[in-house]
Design an enzyme around this catalytic site. Structure first.
Site, PDB file in Angstrom:
ATOM      1  CD  GLU A  56      -4.496  -5.617   3.255  1.00 29.61           C
ATOM      2  OE1 GLU A  56      -5.206  -4.801   3.897  1.00 29.61           O
ATOM      3  OE2 GLU A  56      -3.253  -5.638   3.323  1.00 29.61           O
TER       4      GLU A  56
ATOM      5  CD  GLU B 109      -2.995  -0.964   2.318  1.00 29.08           C
ATOM      6  OE1 GLU B 109      -4.154  -1.380   2.140  1.00 29.08           O
ATOM      7  OE2 GLU B 109      -2.625  -0.466   3.398  1.00 29.08           O
TER       8      GLU B 109
END
Length: 808
Positions: free
Chosen positions: A283, A207
């Site tokens: 995710e 991320e």
């Protein structure tokens, strides 16, 4: 003939490895006999042939055939090693085919160059157990992982180099990343699918778009990973709003988002840029993590199942984060930012499999939903569960007062952080003597990380809580030579955003401001004695204990120190130790670090795996920096995860307080467009101020609800203003009854969380934010909620900016 003979030998070798692993796994395991039988009777999956996992047109290809990843996120350091196999089996029984896992750098390299891949850190053994259960593995070796884990997985000792640039092309940082990545590969590179193992994909960084924009840095990490895992499919994950910032052309791109999100909208940009790419939500957040002083977080099972069902119906791969969260043992829980919001010990996450490995209603609903996508195969049997036990209430009989058990002092002219004393975790005590002060003064600590208690000549004066931005205390008059003690407990380092460079202890200086001849005089205190209180079992056990009954003069007082007791267990199994009557600290049972306790909640119990208990007598040590109200405990069959005792209000509005905007002139009046995604509006001209009021006048659907997922302000260069110093001064309505939808969620760096008004509160709605300093502003960016219906989407609005505070 020779080929068959070799294959036979290979199968025998694999069977020998399996039996050896089973022997290691089941040795000294305290779990029901049925569960142990499940482990022993697991049929061997012969994966001795080398395979391949690649990217095809709009699909992943496993050995040349289309493959949809159904991954369960598990983190091996958060699960007792004897329970790994049972937790993997629980995921398998849901209908999953893959285990997705992070590798925590700081868990494996707690001192530079000293690597630990044994016991609960045995990554290779965990991967082999996945393979033995016919589960593939997605490896996520960081170096940064977030995961609500201390410093996002980065080791604290990096901060001993004070000018280090984390997650950037800092030469020292990149050198250490290379050493770590090579050490991890030394454990598991031979377990890739190309080598006949279970690892099908490896992630590059994590991320990064939420941290910065630096494709060269991400490329260097990619090159390290590629060199360590030749031929393996590499991918990077990010959010739909920022994945292009650092997206590399030769990596698979995957999206992260939570339950309830508009799935098509999350993949729209990716499909536009790469129409033939396989789609994956790497995710898919099943729940959320808990913070000290806030409500226990839950998410509806229906939202989770709806999202997974939609993705699977469209052949979209996913990893369910978390399928089983586990526990932040010891001091490994991190903290969120902006501000400072430390995470609790439990990483239950409201996941389908509970912290202690129990199946929840979510689990059974999910198993039913995934049963539709088994391609004609039968779901695996759900393994036997571990039956929890209760332990009768017991009293603590011994304690070691903290101030009688200080280690040798270090002397220092100036204040230094923990890291500068080569200390990573625990508490630190700063001591000095004071000049005579005939009248009260003001003590300022710049800045204490994280929870501070101040004592004058041994008497408690007050506390400073970093969560609340507290830095100053009223200080009484004192004699010359009076002893000042400042006890600072370090909680988890920030694990998300730019604030991960999170030093502990006192980070700058300590000042006393007093009145001298009618004028204020500020004294920068010097000449300190420093006591490093390391968080280790050996340190606490080495204290000098005495019977609690001997503290006759102090009975009824809350005394900081280490408390010790024993309790007996007839047949070891899982239980939850109750700490409702305790203050704040850390707990060890039989030498195992269970985690943090804090009376404010919401968590009031700590999970003890039965495999860590002994038949007969067991020892518990509690290092409590506040001291208990009553030194007792008991073992419960169910955890207490939603018992909030915080005194600070969860909302940003005092009783009877009403924002007064009469006479104020807005700097912008406008309307947002309906739908998902970021929107940007510019002011007619730049405006300067410190306080901003956003007033929502109406909703897109005409209802009462108002919601904002994220909001940014643009500076004079049109760039996003840092939100680190932002504080909510006022919000007219906030829904904190179940999910924490308080106003600070509009700048918590999490696009799946949001500020929400209550259902009954009517428009208009307003939020007032202190920016922490005066800025020139040119515009605003707004992100509504991620669901396709966009609940609480705002239509008409006004913006006000002032240099002085708004009137209430």
């Amino acid at each position: 003939m020779r080929r068959k003979f070799i294959r036979s030998l290979s199968s025998m070798a694999c069977l020998f490895c399996l039996l050896s692993a089973q022997a290691r796994t089941t040795h000294n395991v305290s779990m029901p006999v049925e569960t142990q039988k499940d482990i022993i009777n697991t049929p061997h999956i012969a994966w001795e042939r080398k395979g391949d996992f690649t990217v095809g047109k709009s699909t992943f290809l496993l050995n040349g055939e289309p493959f949809v990843i159904k991954a369960a996120e598990l983190h091996y350091p958060r699960i007792p090693k004897p329970y790994w196999d049972q937790r993997i089996k629980l995921c398998k029984a849901l209908g999953m085919n893959t285990i997705c896992l992070y590798v925590f750098w700081n868990s494996h390299e707690q001192r530079p160059g000293e690597f630990d891949f044994t016991g609960q850190n045995d990554l290779a053994e965990f991967c082999r157990l996945c393979q033995q259960n016919d589960m593939y593995v997605i490896l996520r070796p960081g170096p940064y992982v977030c995961a609500e884990w201390e410093m996002g997985g980065l080791p604290w000792w990096l901060l001993k180099k004070k000018d280090i640039r984390l997650r950037e092309r800092d030469p020292y940082f990149m050198e250490r990343v290379g050493i770590f990545e090579k050490a991890v590969a030394g454990q598991v590179a031979n377990l890739t699918i190309q080598n006949g193992g279970p690892i099908i994909m490896v992630q590059v960084e994590n991320e990064y778009g939420s941290y910065g924009e630096d494709k060269e840095y991400v490329s260097q990490v990619r090159d390290m990973v590629r060199a360590n895992y030749p031929g393996v499919t590499l991918f990077q994950c990010d959010w739909a709003s920022n994945f292009t910032l650092n997206g590399l052309d030769d990596l698979v791109w995957t999206m992260n988002f939570g339950t309830g999100a508009n799935v098509d909208q999350q993949f729209a940009k990716l499909k536009e840029l790469r129409p033939d790419s396989p789609l994956m939500c790497s995710e898919f957040w099943s729940g959320w993590f808990d913070k000290w002083g806030a409500n226990h977080e839950t998410r509806p099972a229906a939202d989770m199942i709806q999202g997974l069902d939609e993705m699977l119906s469209k052949n979209i791969s996913f990893s369910l984060y978390m399928t089983h969260g586990g526990t932040n043992w010891g001091h490994w829980a991190g903290a969120n930012s902006p501000g400072f919001a430390p995470d609790v010990t439990s990483y239950d996450y409201d996941a389908p499999i509970s912290e202690s490995g129990q199946t929840t209603p979510k689990y059974w609903e999910l198993r039913k939903a995934l049963g539709k996508y088994m391609n004609g195969k039968k779901q695996a049997k759900v393994p036997a569960l571990i039956k929890p036990i209760s332990i009768p209430a017991f009293q603590f009989t011994e304690m070691a007062p903290l101030f009688e058990n200080l280690p040798a002092a270090k002397k220092d002219r100036n204040i230094r952080t923990m890291e500068e004393y080569d200390q990573g975790f625990g508490s630190i005590l700063y001591r000095t003597t004071l000049p005579e002060m005939k009248s009260p003064s003001l003590l300022t600590v710049n800045d204490a990380h994280d929870y501070t208690q101040v004592f004058l000549d041994g008497k408690y004066i007050g506390k400073l809580d970093r969560r609340n931005g507290e830095k100053q205390l009223e200080f009484p008059a004192c004699r010359k030579g009076a002893q000042l003690d400042i006890l600072v407990e370090a909680m988890g380092r920030i694990n998300f955003g730019r604030a991960i460079k999170d030093f502990k202890g006192i980070t700058r200086n300590v000042e006393l401001t007093m009145d001298v001849d009618g004028r204020p005089f500020t004294c920068d205190l010097k000449d300190w004695e420093v006591y490093n209180l390391e968080d280790t079992y050996d340190f606490y056990k080495g204290m000098k204990f005495r019977p609690i009954s001997s503290l006759k003069d102090d009975l009824g007082q809350r005394i900081p120190g280490c408390y010790r007791a024993t309790f007996n267990v007839k047949k070891p199994s899982d239980t939850f130790l109750n700490f409702e009557t305790w203050g704040k600290g850390l707990v060890y049972v039989n030498g195992y670090a269970l985690g943090r306790i804090w009376e404010i909640g919401p968590q009031q119990t700590l999970y003890i795996p039965g495999c860590w208990l002994k038949e007969g007598e067991n020892e518990v040590l509690v290092f409590d920096i506040v001291g208990p109200r009553e030194a007792k405990s008991e073992g419960l069959k169910e955890p207490l995860l939603d018992q909030l005792l915080v005194k600070k209000p969860l909302i940003h509005r005092n009783e009877g307080e009403q924002l007064d905007l009469s006479g104020e002139k807005e700097v912008l009046s406008g309307s947002f467009k309906p739908g998902n995604g970021w929107q940007e509006v510019k002011f007619d001209q730049p405006v300067t101020g410190r306080y901003i009021c956003f007033e929502a006048l109406s909703a897109q659907d005409g209802k009462n609800l108002a919601c904002i997922a994220e909001m940014y302000l643009l500076n004079e260069d049109g760039e996003r203003l840092s939100r680190e110093p932002w504080i909510v001064n006022y919000a007219d309505s906030e829904d904190v009854s179940h999910v924490n939808c308080s106003a600070d969620k509009i700048f918590d760096l999490q696009e799946s969380t949001y500020w929400s008004t209550t259902q009954e509160a009517q428009y208009p709605h307003a939020i007032v934010i202190d920016l922490g300093g005066t800025h020139t502003l040119t515009g605003l960016q707004y992100l509504p909620r991620m669901e396709s219906e966009v609940p609480g989407g705002i239509k008409d609005f006004k913006v006000y900016v002032k240099s002085q505070e708004f009137k209430f």
